[in-house]
Write a protein that holds these residues in place. Structure first.
Motif, mmCIF file in Angstrom:
data_model
loop_
_atom_site.group_PDB
_atom_site.id
_atom_site.type_symbol
_atom_site.label_atom_id
_atom_site.label_comp_id
_atom_site.label_asym_id
_atom_site.label_seq_id
_atom_site.Cartn_x
_atom_site.Cartn_y
_atom_site.Cartn_z
ATOM 1 N N UNK A 286 -2.397 14.812 1.804
ATOM 2 C CA UNK A 286 -1.247 14.258 1.096
ATOM 3 C C UNK A 286 -1.395 12.755 0.924
ATOM 4 N N UNK A 287 -1.981 12.078 1.921
ATOM 5 C CA UNK A 287 -2.191 10.634 1.852
ATOM 6 C C UNK A 287 -3.592 10.312 2.336
ATOM 7 N N UNK A 288 -4.218 9.346 1.695
ATOM 8 C CA UNK A 288 -5.522 8.839 2.123
ATOM 9 C C UNK A 288 -5.347 7.399 2.567
ATOM 10 N N UNK A 289 -5.878 7.061 3.753
ATOM 11 C CA UNK A 289 -5.783 5.716 4.306
ATOM 12 C C UNK A 289 -7.183 5.161 4.527
ATOM 13 N N UNK A 290 -7.478 4.043 3.876
ATOM 14 C CA UNK A 290 -8.753 3.350 4.100
ATOM 15 C C UNK A 290 -8.457 1.900 4.463
ATOM 16 N N UNK B 267 -5.806 -4.630 -3.044
ATOM 17 C CA UNK B 267 -5.745 -3.381 -3.805
ATOM 18 C C UNK B 267 -4.539 -3.347 -4.729
ATOM 19 N N UNK B 268 -3.560 -4.217 -4.490
ATOM 20 C CA UNK B 268 -2.390 -4.283 -5.360
ATOM 21 C C UNK B 268 -2.746 -4.766 -6.763
ATOM 22 N N UNK B 269 -3.914 -5.376 -6.925
ATOM 23 C CA UNK B 269 -4.345 -5.768 -8.268
ATOM 24 C C UNK B 269 -4.678 -4.538 -9.106
ATOM 25 N N UNK B 270 -4.909 -3.410 -8.452
ATOM 26 C CA UNK B 270 -5.208 -2.168 -9.163
ATOM 27 C C UNK B 270 -3.927 -1.475 -9.600
ATOM 28 N N UNK B 271 -2.953 -1.399 -8.687
ATOM 29 C CA UNK B 271 -1.688 -0.737 -9.026
ATOM 30 C C UNK B 271 -0.608 -1.070 -8.014
ATOM 31 N N UNK B 272 0.648 -1.164 -8.505
ATOM 32 C CA UNK B 272 1.809 -1.325 -7.625
ATOM 33 C C UNK B 272 2.097 -0.063 -6.832
ATOM 34 N N UNK B 273 1.500 1.046 -7.215
ATOM 35 C CA UNK B 273 1.758 2.307 -6.530
ATOM 36 C C UNK B 273 0.957 2.444 -5.241
ATOM 37 N N UNK B 274 -0.038 1.589 -5.050
ATOM 38 C CA UNK B 274 -0.815 1.618 -3.810
ATOM 39 C C UNK B 274 0.008 0.948 -2.708
ATOM 40 N N UNK B 275 0.048 1.590 -1.554
ATOM 41 C CA UNK B 275 0.729 1.010 -0.395
ATOM 42 C C UNK B 275 -0.276 0.146 0.358
ATOM 43 N N UNK B 276 0.088 -1.112 0.603
ATOM 44 C CA UNK B 276 -0.821 -2.046 1.266
ATOM 45 C C UNK B 276 -0.199 -2.534 2.570
ATOM 46 N N UNK C 282 -0.898 10.107 -2.171
ATOM 47 C CA UNK C 282 -0.572 8.724 -1.824
ATOM 48 C C UNK C 282 -1.827 7.996 -1.356
ATOM 49 N N UNK C 283 -1.987 6.775 -1.822
ATOM 50 C CA UNK C 283 -3.135 5.962 -1.427
ATOM 51 C C UNK C 283 -2.630 4.754 -0.638
ATOM 52 N N UNK C 284 -3.143 4.599 0.602
ATOM 53 C CA UNK C 284 -2.754 3.511 1.499
ATOM 54 C C UNK C 284 -3.998 2.693 1.829
ATOM 55 N N UNK C 285 -3.883 1.379 1.715
ATOM 56 C CA UNK C 285 -5.017 0.497 2.023
ATOM 57 C C UNK C 285 -4.598 -0.503 3.091
ATOM 58 N N UNK D 257 -10.478 1.680 -7.148
ATOM 59 C CA UNK D 257 -9.836 2.118 -8.387
ATOM 60 C C UNK D 257 -10.061 3.609 -8.637
ATOM 61 N N UNK D 258 -11.280 4.067 -8.429
ATOM 62 C CA UNK D 258 -11.573 5.485 -8.671
ATOM 63 C C UNK D 258 -10.821 6.378 -7.684
ATOM 64 N N UNK D 259 -10.705 5.937 -6.424
ATOM 65 C CA UNK D 259 -9.936 6.699 -5.441
ATOM 66 C C UNK D 259 -8.470 6.786 -5.858
ATOM 67 N N UNK D 260 -7.911 5.651 -6.255
ATOM 68 C CA UNK D 260 -6.504 5.628 -6.663
ATOM 69 C C UNK D 260 -6.266 6.562 -7.850
ATOM 70 N N UNK D 261 -7.105 6.478 -8.868
ATOM 71 C CA UNK D 261 -6.909 7.300 -10.065
ATOM 72 C C UNK D 261 -7.041 8.782 -9.747
ATOM 73 N N UNK D 262 -7.994 9.125 -8.886
ATOM 74 C CA UNK D 262 -8.182 10.533 -8.509
ATOM 75 C C UNK D 262 -6.963 11.050 -7.759
#
Length: 391
Positions: free
Chosen positions: A171-175, A223-232, A204-207, A192-197
């Motif tokens: 459900x969520x990936x954390x790197x 990672x927020x430069x890629x998207x506001x939807x990424x949780x940082x 959910x993508x968490x960095x 970017x490729x992880x987020x889009x996939x």
């Protein structure tokens, strides 16, 4: 009168949580030191620098001014606004302070996210090797762990190709980037490729960017430069040598702010007040941060060739943080035995690969160079003498 009560029953979740070996080794090392022995610490990932003077002075002013009461559960507005300004200065991003949540260390951030995003029906994807505590926060809320083995073939990055091999996508990936234990920095195209996939599959993508300020070449973009939807997730512990202040932050999409706030109000009440007021000075100490980065780089540049000369293999040179992930195949000893013997026989404390997962864990150890160059040289001298006895 003797107490004959039955032992308290321990839940199954506690049994699933693995020991934090680095802390157990640190405790053993401290016991040796209490007995008068000198141990060289290369195990714990804690900066050896004092917190910047401006931060310490701000804390003392906060205490003098009686700023010792509960704050807003999401953090004081001044600090949230300052973090927002930080993203604009470093990345040109306009992040609303309303989306920034101050937390009780980044550990508090991981716990809050686990409670809000995970449960027994969901899973968290993490890299192996990777930071050991990620999985334990998920286990606390009953979630499953999807462990993703990585190695030097993909530069120790989790990639979309890894995700495509999974039977069930988490459900969520954390790197993390820069990473613990390898010190690599994720390439922008990989993030970017992880987020889009994940986006295409409603995941959910968490960095974790805790080490974002500790880099040796070009500062990595958030990672927020890629998207506001990424949780940082980020914090002050590593970059600002503020581990004991227990202060971090999360940047989340707007819809997550209120759910996280409700949990934070009940679990933490508020972040530590004095730490928050002190952290208002943390973005005005560029000279201190540059000095720390320069010093870490000098230590890294000493450690890598020195370890290679002794026979350790280093799959990738660290680009950030303050760790070296090194192979020990040459000596044919499991990493747990290796670090135990290094501590007891050479008085050098290291971390076994098992702290970071199970994939190839027995053949790797982690060195932390968050110690003075003088002590790192002494530790390497001791290891070199000890390793001769293993031949």
């Amino acid at each position: 009168m003797a107490n004959h009560r039955k032992p308290i029953t321990i839940t199954g979740r506690a049994d699933k949580i693995t020991p934090f070996y680095v802390m157990e080794l640190l405790e053993k090392a401290k016991e040796l030191e209490r007995n008068g022995l000198q141990v060289v610490h290369m195990e714990v990932g804690e900066p050896d620098f004092a917190s910047p003077l401006a931060v310490r002075e701000a804390a003392m002013r906060a205490i003098s001014d009686n700023r010792t009461f509960y704050t807003h559960s999401l953090g004081i507005p001044e600090l949230r606004e300052m973090i927002s300004e930080h993203y604009f200065k470093t990345n040109g991003l306009r992040i609303s302070p309303e989306r920034i949540i101050i937390t009780n260390g980044t550990s508090g951030a991981f716990l809050l996210l686990s409670v809000v995003l995970l449960d027994k029906e969901r899973s968290l994807g993490i890299s192996d090797p990777g930071y050991p505590c990620y999985k334990n926060f998920a286990l606390v809320v009953g979630a499953d762990i999807v462990s993703i083995p990585i190695n030097e073939e993909t530069f120790f990055e989790v990639t979309v190709d890894h995700l495509k091999t999974l039977t069930n996508l988490p459900h969520a990936l954390l790197v993390s980037t820069p990473t613990n234990p390898t010190g690599i920095i994720y390439r922008e195209k990989t993030l970017r490729s992880l987020y889009e996939y994940l986006l295409q599959r409603d995941k959910v993508f968490i960095v974790d960017e805790l080490y974002n300020g500790l880099y040796y070449n070009k500062r990595p973009d958030s990672a927020l430069t890629i998207s506001d939807d990424i949780i940082v997730i980020n914090g002050f512990s590593k970059t600002h040598a503020m581990t004991g202040w227990r202060l971090g932050w999360i940047v989340v999409p707007e819809e997550l702010v209120r759910p996280i706030q409700k949990v934070a109000q009940n679990v933490f009440i508020s972040p530590p007040s004095v730490s928050q007021y002190a952290a208002l000075q943390a973005f005005s100490v560029d000279d201190d941060l540059e000095m720390m980065r320069k010093t870490y780089r000098e230590r890294r540049d000493f450690m890598i060739p020195r370890l290679k000369d002794m026979g350790f293999t280093i799959p990738v040179d660290p680009e950030g943080a303050f760790y070296v992930y090194a192979g020990i195949d040459k000596w044919g000893i499991d990493s747990m035995e290796f670090v135990e013997r290094a501590l007891m026989e050479a008085m050098v404390a290291l971390t076994p690969g098992y702290d970071f997962g199970s994939y190839d864990a027995g053949s790797h150890v982690r060195f932390s160079y968050a110690n003075s160059l003088e002590m790192l040289k002494l530790g390497c001298e001791r290891l070199e003498v000890w390793l001769e006895t293993l031949k």
